[in-house]
Design an enzyme around this catalytic site. Structure first.
Site, PDB file in Angstrom:
ATOM      1  N   HIS A 281     -24.062 -10.833  36.160  1.00 13.76           N
ATOM      2  CA  HIS A 281     -24.361 -11.964  35.283  1.00 13.76           C
ATOM      3  C   HIS A 281     -24.075 -11.540  33.844  1.00 13.76           C
ATOM      4  O   HIS A 281     -24.735 -10.642  33.324  1.00 13.76           O
ATOM      5  CB  HIS A 281     -25.832 -12.370  35.451  1.00 13.76           C
ATOM      6  CG  HIS A 281     -26.133 -13.753  35.000  1.00 13.76           C
ATOM      7  ND1 HIS A 281     -26.198 -14.102  33.673  1.00 13.76           N
ATOM      8  CD2 HIS A 281     -26.358 -14.886  35.706  1.00 13.76           C
ATOM      9  CE1 HIS A 281     -26.485 -15.392  33.581  1.00 13.76           C
ATOM     10  NE2 HIS A 281     -26.579 -15.887  34.798  1.00 13.76           N
TER      11      HIS A 281
ATOM     12  N   HIS B 249     -19.765 -17.373  33.596  1.00  9.84           N
ATOM     13  CA  HIS B 249     -20.687 -16.343  33.114  1.00  9.84           C
ATOM     14  C   HIS B 249     -21.209 -15.408  34.215  1.00  9.84           C
ATOM     15  O   HIS B 249     -22.020 -14.526  33.924  1.00  9.84           O
ATOM     16  CB  HIS B 249     -21.878 -17.024  32.437  1.00  9.84           C
ATOM     17  CG  HIS B 249     -22.657 -17.858  33.401  1.00  9.84           C
ATOM     18  ND1 HIS B 249     -22.238 -19.111  33.791  1.00  9.84           N
ATOM     19  CD2 HIS B 249     -23.769 -17.599  34.097  1.00  9.84           C
ATOM     20  CE1 HIS B 249     -23.080 -19.596  34.672  1.00  9.84           C
ATOM     21  NE2 HIS B 249     -24.024 -18.694  34.882  1.00  9.84           N
TER      22      HIS B 249
END
Length: 150
Positions: free
Chosen positions: A74, A59
């Site tokens: 992110h 992620h």
């Protein structure tokens, strides 16, 4: 010396302060901005700068530039809790990448279905807020200039 940081994903530029996570919103990891990816359920994350992939999670990733500056991307908020579901990695830690290289394909359906924010913070690690300029506004395409650091 000025480093240009490109947008890793397509979407709408939003202020970092509007990210629904205090660590990012309060710039605790560094200054930056964020992208709200709109449109298709599959998002391709591109390298925002050239350098070495110093950290890679399903992620999130950090690229260290030649000058040593780290750039964190992110994908979504609290997406670590998905344990990799929906993320396909195309690179490995330690790999040298060029700005615009495809790094991660993200099927946002699991994140969306679990009520998580899809907002993508883009942060210059260990940088001064005064040294960072957001040069994009509104809708941006992946690969377009987003930030200047210098």
């Amino acid at each position: 010396m000025t480093n240009t940081i490109s947008s890793p994903v397509s979407g709408t530029v939003i202020p970092l302060a509007d990210v629904p996570d205090p660590v990012f919103a309060e710039a605790l990891v560094g200054p930056g901005t964020a992208i709200d990816p709109e449109g298709p359920s599959t998002v391709t994350a591109l390298a925002p700068v050239s350098g070495t992939l110093s950290s890679l999670k399903p992620h999130a990733f950090v690229i260290a530039t030649e000058s040593g500056q780290g750039v964190l991307v992110h994908l979504g908020i609290d997406t670590v809790e998905l344990k990799g579901e929906g993320f396909t990695l195309h690179v490995e830690v330690g790999q040298t990448v060029n700005a615009g290289d495809r790094l991660i394909t993200w099927d946002t359906t699991p994140a969306r279905n679990s009520g998580r924010s899809l907002v993508v913070p883009v942060v210059a690690l260990e940088a001064d807020v005064e040294s960072l300029t957001v040069i994009a506004e509104g809708v941006v395409s992946a690969g377009e200039q987003l930030l200047e650091l210098g």
